[in-house]
Every structure is written in structure tokens, then in C-alpha cells.
Design a protein around this motif. Structure first.
Motif, PDB file in Angstrom:
ATOM      1  N   ALA A 114       5.794  22.612  -8.937  1.00 31.75           N
ATOM      2  CA  ALA A 114       5.682  21.277  -9.533  1.00 31.75           C
ATOM      3  C   ALA A 114       4.365  21.128 -10.280  1.00 31.75           C
ATOM      4  O   ALA A 114       4.317  20.561 -11.391  1.00 31.75           O
ATOM      5  CB  ALA A 114       5.803  20.203  -8.451  1.00 31.75           C
ATOM      6  N   LEU A 115       3.280  21.650  -9.700  1.00 32.47           N
ATOM      7  CA  LEU A 115       1.982  21.544 -10.362  1.00 32.47           C
ATOM      8  C   LEU A 115       1.934  22.437 -11.601  1.00 32.47           C
ATOM      9  O   LEU A 115       1.326  22.071 -12.622  1.00 32.47           O
ATOM     10  CB  LEU A 115       0.858  21.915  -9.389  1.00 32.47           C
ATOM     11  N   ALA A 116       2.573  23.608 -11.536  1.00 35.06           N
ATOM     12  CA  ALA A 116       2.630  24.469 -12.725  1.00 35.06           C
ATOM     13  C   ALA A 116       3.326  23.744 -13.874  1.00 35.06           C
ATOM     14  O   ALA A 116       2.904  23.865 -15.044  1.00 35.06           O
ATOM     15  CB  ALA A 116       3.356  25.772 -12.394  1.00 35.06           C
ATOM     16  N   HIS A 117       4.379  22.988 -13.558  1.00 34.15           N
ATOM     17  CA  HIS A 117       5.063  22.212 -14.596  1.00 34.15           C
ATOM     18  C   HIS A 117       4.128  21.172 -15.193  1.00 34.15           C
ATOM     19  O   HIS A 117       4.078  20.986 -16.426  1.00 34.15           O
ATOM     20  CB  HIS A 117       6.301  21.544 -13.994  1.00 34.15           C
ATOM     21  N   ARG A 118       3.359  20.492 -14.335  1.00 38.30           N
ATOM     22  CA  ARG A 118       2.385  19.507 -14.842  1.00 38.30           C
ATOM     23  C   ARG A 118       1.317  20.198 -15.693  1.00 38.30           C
ATOM     24  O   ARG A 118       0.874  19.657 -16.716  1.00 38.30           O
ATOM     25  CB  ARG A 118       1.716  18.788 -13.669  1.00 38.30           C
ATOM     26  N   CYS A 119       0.922  21.390 -15.276  1.00 38.83           N
ATOM     27  CA  CYS A 119      -0.061  22.148 -16.063  1.00 38.83           C
ATOM     28  C   CYS A 119       0.474  22.456 -17.461  1.00 38.83           C
ATOM     29  O   CYS A 119      -0.236  22.299 -18.466  1.00 38.83           O
ATOM     30  CB  CYS A 119      -0.419  23.456 -15.355  1.00 38.83           C
ATOM     31  N   GLU A 120       1.722  22.898 -17.514  1.00 36.29           N
ATOM     32  CA  GLU A 120       2.337  23.205 -18.816  1.00 36.29           C
ATOM     33  C   GLU A 120       2.374  21.964 -19.697  1.00 36.29           C
ATOM     34  O   GLU A 120       2.104  22.032 -20.904  1.00 36.29           O
ATOM     35  CB  GLU A 120       3.728  23.773 -18.613  1.00 36.29           C
ATOM     36  N   GLN A 121       2.710  20.828 -19.092  1.00 41.17           N
ATOM     37  CA  GLN A 121       2.731  19.580 -19.853  1.00 41.17           C
ATOM     38  C   GLN A 121       1.343  19.231 -20.393  1.00 41.17           C
ATOM     39  O   GLN A 121       1.215  18.600 -21.453  1.00 41.17           O
ATOM     40  CB  GLN A 121       3.247  18.442 -18.978  1.00 41.17           C
ATOM     41  N   ALA A 122       0.305  19.666 -19.650  1.00 45.80           N
ATOM     42  CA  ALA A 122      -1.072  19.375 -20.065  1.00 45.80           C
ATOM     43  C   ALA A 122      -1.621  20.422 -21.026  1.00 45.80           C
ATOM     44  O   ALA A 122      -2.779  20.306 -21.465  1.00 45.80           O
ATOM     45  CB  ALA A 122      -1.966  19.284 -18.830  1.00 45.80           C
ATOM     46  N   GLY A 123      -0.818  21.457 -21.340  1.00 47.87           N
ATOM     47  CA  GLY A 123      -1.242  22.428 -22.333  1.00 47.87           C
ATOM     48  C   GLY A 123      -1.598  23.804 -21.809  1.00 47.87           C
ATOM     49  O   GLY A 123      -2.004  24.678 -22.592  1.00 47.87           O
ATOM     50  N   VAL A 124      -1.469  24.036 -20.503  1.00 46.15           N
ATOM     51  CA  VAL A 124      -1.745  25.356 -19.944  1.00 46.15           C
ATOM     52  C   VAL A 124      -0.618  26.320 -20.329  1.00 46.15           C
ATOM     53  O   VAL A 124       0.559  25.966 -20.280  1.00 46.15           O
ATOM     54  CB  VAL A 124      -1.887  25.291 -18.412  1.00 46.15           C
ATOM     55  N   THR A 125      -0.978  27.538 -20.719  1.00 45.79           N
ATOM     56  CA  THR A 125      -0.006  28.574 -21.062  1.00 45.79           C
ATOM     57  C   THR A 125       0.221  29.489 -19.862  1.00 45.79           C
ATOM     58  O   THR A 125      -0.748  29.945 -19.240  1.00 45.79           O
ATOM     59  CB  THR A 125      -0.506  29.419 -22.245  1.00 45.79           C
ATOM     60  N   PHE A 126       1.485  29.749 -19.530  1.00 45.15           N
ATOM     61  CA  PHE A 126       1.823  30.672 -18.443  1.00 45.15           C
ATOM     62  C   PHE A 126       2.498  31.898 -19.037  1.00 45.15           C
ATOM     63  O   PHE A 126       3.500  31.781 -19.753  1.00 45.15           O
ATOM     64  CB  PHE A 126       2.755  29.998 -17.435  1.00 45.15           C
ATOM     65  N   LEU A 127       1.957  33.053 -18.739  1.00 46.86           N
ATOM     66  CA  LEU A 127       2.549  34.324 -19.150  1.00 46.86           C
ATOM     67  C   LEU A 127       3.147  34.984 -17.916  1.00 46.86           C
ATOM     68  O   LEU A 127       2.467  35.699 -17.168  1.00 46.86           O
ATOM     69  CB  LEU A 127       1.495  35.236 -19.784  1.00 46.86           C
ATOM     70  N   TYR A 128       4.432  34.714 -17.690  1.00 46.39           N
ATOM     71  CA  TYR A 128       5.130  35.304 -16.551  1.00 46.39           C
ATOM     72  C   TYR A 128       5.644  36.694 -16.934  1.00 46.39           C
ATOM     73  O   TYR A 128       5.669  37.080 -18.103  1.00 46.39           O
ATOM     74  CB  TYR A 128       6.276  34.408 -16.115  1.00 46.39           C
ATOM     75  N   GLY A 129       6.060  37.450 -15.930  1.00 44.15           N
ATOM     76  CA  GLY A 129       6.568  38.798 -16.182  1.00 44.15           C
ATOM     77  C   GLY A 129       5.519  39.699 -16.798  1.00 44.15           C
ATOM     78  O   GLY A 129       5.828  40.613 -17.570  1.00 44.15           O
TER      79      GLY A 129
END
Length: 417
Positions: free
Chosen positions: A206-221
């Protein structure tokens, strides 16, 4: 400033949150397909400031020897031809004095209390729902010697501001009627009303989703392979993503890869005394609402914690020092089921247990590495052992302050400061 956070477990994601909140551009890198899929996936679920007594204490050496050949022992040390395991073990023994145990308790209580308050503020700010309960944590003891041994650590915790109250069996059952089946066997208990519980994976995602909304980039895999460096500065991170080798470049980097932090750090000559302690958990459906518990529980004799997660029960604990293998030891799994069914026979569908194991990044003292490394732009937030969920928000908020050149508002010995 652009900061790359290595690791998308609960510690990495909270680190990303606080860094972006302070105006940084943040990229989070993780080998899994989503956040919270490794050690944060099915842990015990406790926000347990009261669980601050380190494994390394004066009673530990004899216990470890006694448990050495016991397959279902709460703490199982399996000797290997691994110099890092033996170095960790010798350091662990050096921490098993009364003075060092008391010092480490103070460190963990201070960080835990600070972290719990930051979690509570974050929960309101980000409007997060993760099956959390604010019912406190009750430690119960069915062995009188174990209860007596817990009194001094509880006193130290109270002196540091963790209100861990000593209570008798009658009061314990009043607080949590689900303990009625073993009422006559309870030698004593402690209760910390301010502690909490919740699903760490739900929180992390849930917090990762909020982070993405705030502009954080996630590079999975994305597998982290090595660092590029020059002198005392990190120039980039070598990764493998979608079958292609790439180098990610930023101004600063945060190492939050759990047990794997130590392996990566060694590639640049940085020694972190972290060794994986394989922990186990079971998750079962609630069987009888009236017999199930709401107060989170800790069974200190068996090193197990119990958390109510909505219509599920999570029981987690034990530790196996046996390298980086995540193979399930079904003897240990069945031991958890057996003890949980003995304590609360009607609470859960014990025959439907889902088993899980994960590697806790454990230091000999149980105190994590938080702060600056000897590289000018590499920061550490790792080695939290069994308390990654408990300490995540405080560790992350403190690290964000350190990155910005501020002294964190908590009495804790930070790395590099």
C-alpha cells in the motif's frame, strides 16, 4: 538529489517514502515483481517495541548448545564451512554479557518507540489499511524460569519509556480470554498496551502505491549485481533487467537488501556483520471468532508471535542459522502448528496452515546498521533481524534526516555518526 534505494521490502519502501517527502527524486530497485515479497511477505506482524531483548543475552550460549541437535529448537545453529557464519557466531557470543544486552535493549527500545510513533503518523497521513490492530502485545510464559528471566529486561525497557507491565495469569486471561485453555499453565506475563500488529506485506505494498503516486520510480524484476566506484564514491549500480545489463546512476544510494546486503557490500570491501536467520510462519483461517485472540501475543519460551490479521491468524518465529537456503524444514513448521494448537485449540483451522519461510538479516547484537558507510554517498538501512517491521518507519525517517545532513531526533548510535 536523486537517490537509488536498493530493496523494496518494508525497510526500503519506507525509506523511499521519507526521502521523497523531503524532496528527493527516488528510484527503488528490487528483483521481485512487487514490493514486500521476500522477508516482509509473511512475518509475525507485530509492531513490538516490547520485543527488544536481544537473542544475545547471558542465557543464550547454554540454550544454543542444548538446542544444537534439536530439529524443532526455537534457535537452531547449523555449523557450516562458512567463515562469515563463524565470525557472526563469535561476535554473537561476545554480545552475551549483561552489560551489552542491557545496552542493546536500550538501543532497540529507543528506535522502536520512535518508529512506532512515525508509523502512527504515516498511517494517518497516507490513509493506509493493513489489517492493523491497536490492542497491545501480551508476552506469556508457561515456564517459571523463563518468566523470572524476563523481569530484568522488562524493567530496563520501562526505564527507557516502553511501558511493559508485569502481570499475573489472571490478568493475562482478562486481557486476552483466548488464553483460557492454558490459564493454569501460565507462570506470568507482561503487557505493553501501546504496541500494535498488522500485515507487513499489505502495508509495504500500500505504501509503495502511495510512493508511486508521489513520483517514486520502482524498477521491479531487476537484479542488483555490483557497484561501480572510484575511491570513496559510488558511481553507479550494475543491474540485470529484462536480460540486459545496465548501470543505474544517481547522486546517492541506500543499501536495504536485507540479508543480501552483506553479500553486495563485500564486493566493495565493506564488511557488514549480517547473517541470515531463517524464520518460519504459518497462516491459518480463524475457526472460532470467540476462541480467537485480538491482543497480539508473544510466546517467549517457544520464540513465537501471534497476530490477528482480519479473518486470518499468523504465527511466526524460530530461527535457523543455516546459510541462505529458504527450503522449508517441515519439522519446524509442524512444531509451530503443534504449539499454536496447544495454546488455542479452537482459534484457528490449524490443519489448513500455509507455511512460509524468510531470511531475517540479523546482526549479532540485533541492532541494525542505519546511517552513512565509509563511502561518501552510500547509506545503510539494513540488518534489522526480527524487528524490520517494528523499526522500519523510524529507521527510514532517521536515514532521510542523515541524507539531508541532520541529526535524527532519536537516541540511537547511527553508523558513521
Amino acid at each position: 538529489m536523486h537517490v537509488v534505494v536498493l530493496g523494496a521490502g518494508v525497510v526500503g519502501v519506507t525509506t523511499a517514502w521519507y526521502l521523497q517527502a523531503q524532496g528527493h527524486q527516488v528510484t527503488v530497485v528490487d528483483r521481485q515483481s512487487l514490493s514486500g515479497l521476500e522477508t516482509s511477505y509473511a512475518n509475525g506482524g507485530q509492531i513490538s517495541v516490547s520485543h527488544a531483548e536481544p537473542w544475545a543475552n547471558p542465557s543464550a550460549p547454554l540454550k544454543v548448545l542444548k538446542w544444537l541437535f534439536q530439529q524443532d529448537a526455537p534457535l537452531l545453529f547449523r555449523p557450516r564451512l562458512d567463515p562469515y557464519q563463524w565470525r557472526w557466531a563469535l561476535s554473537f557470543l561476545a554480545q552475551c554479557t549483561s552489560a551489552k544486552a542491557a545496552h542493546n535493549i536500550r538501543q532497540m527500545v529507543n528506535l522502536g518507540t520512535y518508529s512506532r510513533s512515525r508509523l502512527q503518523a504515516l498511517r494517518q497521513e497516507a490513509n493506509l489499511d493493513y489489517d492493523h490492530l491497536e490492542k497491545g502485545i501480551l508476552h506469556f510464559y508457561t515456564n517459571p524460569a523463563e518468566f523470572d528471566a524476563a523481569l530484568e529486561p522488562a524493567r530496563i525497557m520501562r526505564d527507557q519509556g516502553c511501558d511493559r507491565q508485569v502481570i499475573d495469569a489472571e490478568r493475562a486471561v482478562q486481557l486476552e480470554p483466548a488464553l483460557t485453555p492454558i490459564r493454569r499453565r501460565i507462570a506470568g506475563a507482561t503487557f505493553t498496551a501501546d504496541d500494535e500488529s498488522g500485515d507487513a506485506r499489505m502495508f509495504t505494498q500500500a505504501l509503495a502505491h502511495r510512493c508511486e503516486q508521489a513520483g517514486v520510480t520502482f524498477l521491479y524484476g531487476t537484479d542488483v549485481l555490483d557497484f561501480d566506484r572510484a575511491g570513496d564514491r559510488i558511481l553507479g549500480v550494475q543491474v540485470l533487467r529484462a536480460g540486459k545489463h545496465q548501470t543505474l546512476r544517481a547522486d546517492s544510494y541506500v543499501l536495504s537488501l536485507g540479508s543480501f546486503s552483506a553479500i553486495l557490500a563485500r564486493r566493495i570491501g565493506l564488511f557488514l556483520n549480517i547473517y541470515p536467520a531463517k524464520g518460519y510462519s504459518i497462516t491459518v483461517p480463524v475457526k472460532n471468532q470467540d476462541a480467537a485472540f485480538n491482543v497480539s501475543l508473544t510466546d517467549d519460551e517457544y520464540k513465537l508471535v501471534y497476530s490477528r490479521l482480519g479473518d486470518r491468524i499468523r504465527v511466526a518465529g524460530t530461527a535457523e542459522l543455516n546459510g541462505y537456503s529458504r527450503d522449508l524444514n517441515y519439522t519446524r513448521c509442524r512444531a509451530i502448528v503443534r504449539r499454536a494448537a496447544e495454546v488455542m485449540p479452537e482459534a484457528g483451522q490449524w490443519d489448513q496452515a500455509e507455511f512460509w519461510t524468510g531470511l531475517r538479516p540479523t546482526t549479532p547484537s540485533n541492532v541494525p546498521y542505519i546511517g552513512k558507510s565509509h563511502f561518501t554517498n552510500l547509506y545503510l538501512n539494513t540488518g534489522h533481524g526480527t524487528l524490520g517491521w517494528t523499526h522500519s518507519c523510524g529507521s527510514a525517517a532517521a536515514l532521510a534526516d542523515i541524507v539531508d545532513g541532520r541529526r535524527p531526533d532519536v537516541d540511537f548510535t547511527f553508523s558513521g555518526l
